[in-house]
Motif scaffolding. Structure first.
Motif, mmCIF file in Angstrom:
data_model
loop_
_atom_site.group_PDB
_atom_site.id
_atom_site.type_symbol
_atom_site.label_atom_id
_atom_site.label_comp_id
_atom_site.label_asym_id
_atom_site.label_seq_id
_atom_site.Cartn_x
_atom_site.Cartn_y
_atom_site.Cartn_z
ATOM 1 N N ARG A 157 10.722 24.542 30.585
ATOM 2 C CA ARG A 157 9.483 25.236 30.951
ATOM 3 C C ARG A 157 9.490 25.461 32.457
ATOM 4 N NH1 ARG A 157 4.868 26.649 28.362
ATOM 5 N NH2 ARG A 157 5.620 25.646 26.458
ATOM 6 N N TRP A 158 9.005 26.643 32.861
ATOM 7 C CA TRP A 158 9.025 27.036 34.262
ATOM 8 C C TRP A 158 7.625 27.403 34.733
ATOM 9 C CZ3 TRP A 158 11.103 26.835 38.784
ATOM 10 C CH2 TRP A 158 10.817 27.794 39.755
ATOM 11 N N TRP A 159 7.230 26.841 35.885
ATOM 12 C CA TRP A 159 5.986 27.190 36.560
ATOM 13 C C TRP A 159 6.343 27.941 37.835
ATOM 14 C CZ3 TRP A 159 6.670 22.910 33.707
ATOM 15 C CH2 TRP A 159 5.647 22.461 32.876
ATOM 16 N N GLN A 160 5.872 29.179 37.950
ATOM 17 C CA GLN A 160 6.163 29.996 39.126
ATOM 18 C C GLN A 160 5.041 29.810 40.135
ATOM 19 O OE1 GLN A 160 8.952 32.076 39.464
ATOM 20 N NE2 GLN A 160 8.362 32.702 41.531
ATOM 21 N N GLY A 161 5.084 28.716 40.892
ATOM 22 C CA GLY A 161 4.087 28.500 41.929
ATOM 23 C C GLY A 161 4.164 29.571 42.990
ATOM 24 N N ALA A 162 3.080 29.730 43.739
ATOM 25 C CA ALA A 162 2.992 30.825 44.708
ATOM 26 C C ALA A 162 4.067 30.763 45.775
ATOM 27 C CB ALA A 162 1.599 30.808 45.355
ATOM 28 N N ASN A 163 4.539 29.547 46.083
ATOM 29 C CA ASN A 163 5.545 29.392 47.139
ATOM 30 C C ASN A 163 6.890 28.940 46.587
ATOM 31 O OD1 ASN A 163 3.574 29.988 49.173
ATOM 32 N ND2 ASN A 163 2.802 27.897 48.947
ATOM 33 N N ALA A 164 7.174 29.324 45.342
ATOM 34 C CA ALA A 164 8.411 28.874 44.692
ATOM 35 C C ALA A 164 9.659 29.272 45.469
ATOM 36 C CB ALA A 164 8.485 29.422 43.264
ATOM 37 N N GLN A 192 -1.692 23.861 30.509
ATOM 38 C CA GLN A 192 -2.004 25.270 30.344
ATOM 39 C C GLN A 192 -2.971 25.776 31.419
ATOM 40 O OE1 GLN A 192 -3.384 25.381 26.293
ATOM 41 N NE2 GLN A 192 -1.311 25.453 25.438
ATOM 42 N N ARG A 193 -3.511 24.870 32.253
ATOM 43 C CA ARG A 193 -4.429 25.305 33.299
ATOM 44 C C ARG A 193 -3.720 26.180 34.321
ATOM 45 N NH1 ARG A 193 -7.776 19.701 34.589
ATOM 46 N NH2 ARG A 193 -8.627 19.406 32.475
ATOM 47 N N PHE A 194 -2.437 25.943 34.520
ATOM 48 C CA PHE A 194 -1.641 26.807 35.377
ATOM 49 C C PHE A 194 -0.591 27.455 34.482
ATOM 50 C CE2 PHE A 194 1.521 28.236 38.292
ATOM 51 C CZ PHE A 194 0.817 28.570 39.449
ATOM 52 N N PRO A 195 -0.478 28.779 34.513
ATOM 53 C CA PRO A 195 0.435 29.454 33.581
ATOM 54 C C PRO A 195 1.878 29.013 33.767
ATOM 55 C CG PRO A 195 -0.314 30.955 35.306
ATOM 56 C CD PRO A 195 -1.153 29.721 35.421
ATOM 57 N N TYR A 255 0.126 20.440 38.221
ATOM 58 C CA TYR A 255 -0.544 20.142 39.486
ATOM 59 C C TYR A 255 0.284 20.652 40.665
ATOM 60 C CZ TYR A 255 -2.033 17.454 43.560
ATOM 61 O OH TYR A 255 -2.430 17.097 44.835
ATOM 62 N N LEU A 256 1.584 20.373 40.653
ATOM 63 C CA LEU A 256 2.441 20.832 41.746
ATOM 64 C C LEU A 256 2.467 22.358 41.820
ATOM 65 C CD1 LEU A 256 5.496 18.394 41.499
ATOM 66 C CD2 LEU A 256 3.640 18.363 43.186
ATOM 67 N N ALA A 257 2.504 23.002 40.645
ATOM 68 C CA ALA A 257 2.498 24.464 40.629
ATOM 69 C C ALA A 257 1.215 25.011 41.252
ATOM 70 C CB ALA A 257 2.673 24.969 39.205
ATOM 71 N N GLN A 258 0.090 24.344 40.984
ATOM 72 C CA GLN A 258 -1.176 24.764 41.593
ATOM 73 C C GLN A 258 -1.126 24.658 43.112
ATOM 74 O OE1 GLN A 258 -3.812 22.114 39.461
ATOM 75 N NE2 GLN A 258 -4.560 23.771 38.152
ATOM 76 N N GLN A 259 -0.310 23.753 43.606
ATOM 77 C CA GLN A 259 -0.161 23.582 45.058
ATOM 78 C C GLN A 259 0.897 24.527 45.628
ATOM 79 O OE1 GLN A 259 -2.632 21.554 45.826
ATOM 80 N NE2 GLN A 259 -2.741 21.213 43.609
ATOM 81 N N GLY A 260 1.500 25.363 44.775
ATOM 82 C CA GLY A 260 2.432 26.377 45.240
ATOM 83 C C GLY A 260 3.893 26.138 44.909
ATOM 84 N N TRP A 261 4.217 24.992 44.333
ATOM 85 C CA TRP A 261 5.608 24.673 44.041
ATOM 86 C C TRP A 261 6.122 25.427 42.820
ATOM 87 C CZ3 TRP A 261 8.429 20.904 46.850
ATOM 88 C CH2 TRP A 261 7.685 20.184 47.799
ATOM 89 N N GLY A 262 7.380 25.842 42.871
ATOM 90 C CA GLY A 262 8.064 26.246 41.654
ATOM 91 C C GLY A 262 8.523 24.971 40.947
ATOM 92 N N VAL A 263 8.346 24.901 39.629
ATOM 93 C CA VAL A 263 8.625 23.652 38.916
ATOM 94 C C VAL A 263 9.362 23.935 37.608
ATOM 95 C CG1 VAL A 263 7.656 21.530 37.957
ATOM 96 C CG2 VAL A 263 6.478 22.680 39.837
ATOM 97 N N MET A 264 10.417 23.166 37.378
ATOM 98 C CA MET A 264 11.174 23.245 36.128
ATOM 99 C C MET A 264 11.172 21.884 35.443
ATOM 100 S SD MET A 264 13.382 24.941 34.084
ATOM 101 C CE MET A 264 14.148 26.247 35.050
ATOM 102 N N THR A 265 10.845 21.872 34.149
ATOM 103 C CA THR A 265 11.073 20.697 33.314
ATOM 104 C C THR A 265 11.983 21.118 32.165
ATOM 105 O OG1 THR A 265 9.186 21.049 31.815
ATOM 106 C CG2 THR A 265 8.769 19.802 33.850
#
Length: 305
Positions: free
Chosen positions: A35-42, A15-18, A66-76
């Protein structure tokens, strides 16, 4: 620490990264929890996780965040019959063919739909690396990183680890015949799993051949994956993903440029990592930083194509 405890401890960290809890729809209409993380560089680089067997996606959320915080878009996501994608009325019919031909393509397609990303990567764990190579969607992946992905053929393991596999292959089918499913216990699996999928997975290990539910050899499908591939072996993961077992899976990816890397727990100040420890919220940032660096190398290799 076992898989169940990992799952309990990952939710708060993630939850630290929305992130957004979503449902993805497979081609047959089955709804899957994701679940989807919209990193800044997704839109530049995104990844989809292909998880382990009978392992709800929550255990991946710390590293995903963690990856999302580094800018990645992430799907689980959860395969049908696993975690929040369970359906008591339908799960008795679920096979690994469904995960390969329906669930993985649906997750990959959802990431592409959301981002039109320039680089779409896959991070597999354990059986995920077996499934991705059989899936038609593997051709949509620009680079993959496999963590402890392996073949579970007894001869590829040694000592007690080999005996544990023989025990599972002998006892689990008996329990399924008695109860109609595999009971959860410390002597079986920590999470429920569709029986047909489990029996199919054990046939792969006993026979040493990947087959569909009808028994047709599908190993030629692995050649369809033609992008760069980094195989990570964790040096103390001898119970689930020995060096020989990881290399045996890598040998099927004949169309890929494959690179092997070994993670030694002592290099990161740890006594052990094992099969699930990489994803734990207390994993050293140095370790995750190193692995993200390998992901960036995959992005760079793809940009040269």
């Amino acid at each position: 620490m076992n898989q169940v405890n990992y799952i309990k401890q990952t939710v708060m960290f993630s939850q630290r990264f929305p992130s957004e809890k979503i449902a993805i729809i497979a081609a047959d209409g089955r709804k899957l929890s994701a679940r989807w993380w919209q990193g800044a560089n997704a839109f530049e680089h995104s990844v989809v996780f292909i998880p382990a067997f009978a392992a709800p996606q929550a255990y991946l959320h710390c590293f995903a965040g963690y990856l999302a915080q580094q800018g990645w878009g992430v799907m689980t996501f959860d395969y049908r019959g696993i975690g929040a994608s369970k359906d008591d009325q339908l799960d008795s019919f679920v096979t690994l063919d469904d995960w390969v031909n329906l669930d993985i393509p649906a997750a990959i397609l959802e990431v592409k739909r959301r981002t039109r990303t320039r680089f779409l990567g896959a991070i597999t764990h354990s059986v995920g690396g077996q499934l991705l190579g059989q899936s038609p969607a593997c051709q949509s992946i620009d680079g993959a990183l496999f963590i402890s992905s392996q073949r579970v053929i007894p001869k590829l393991f040694e000592g007690i680890s080999r005996l544990r596999i023989h025990y599972a292959y002998m006892v689990f089918p008996i329990l399924i015949r008695i109860f109609g499913y595999l009971p959860i216990s410390k002597f079986t699996l920590p999470q429920p799993c569709p029986s047909k999928a489990l029996l199919q997975c054990m046939r792969w290990g006993r026979s040493g051949i990947f087959t569909d539910i009808n028994g047709t050899n599908v190993e030629d499908r692995f050649a369809d994956y033609k992008s760069p591939l980094i195989m990570l072996t964790i040096s103390d993961d001898y119970d689930y993903a020995s060096v020989a077992a990881v290399e045996a899976l890598a040998s099927l990816y004949v169309g890929a440029t494959v690179r092997h890397e070994v993670i030694n727990p002592l290099d990161y100040g740890l006594e052990r990592i094992g099969h699930f420890g990489f994803f734990h919220r207390r994993a050293p940032q140095k370790l995750w930083f190193q692995v993200e660096g390998w992901l960036k190398q995959l992005v760079s290799e793809h940009s040269l194509i």
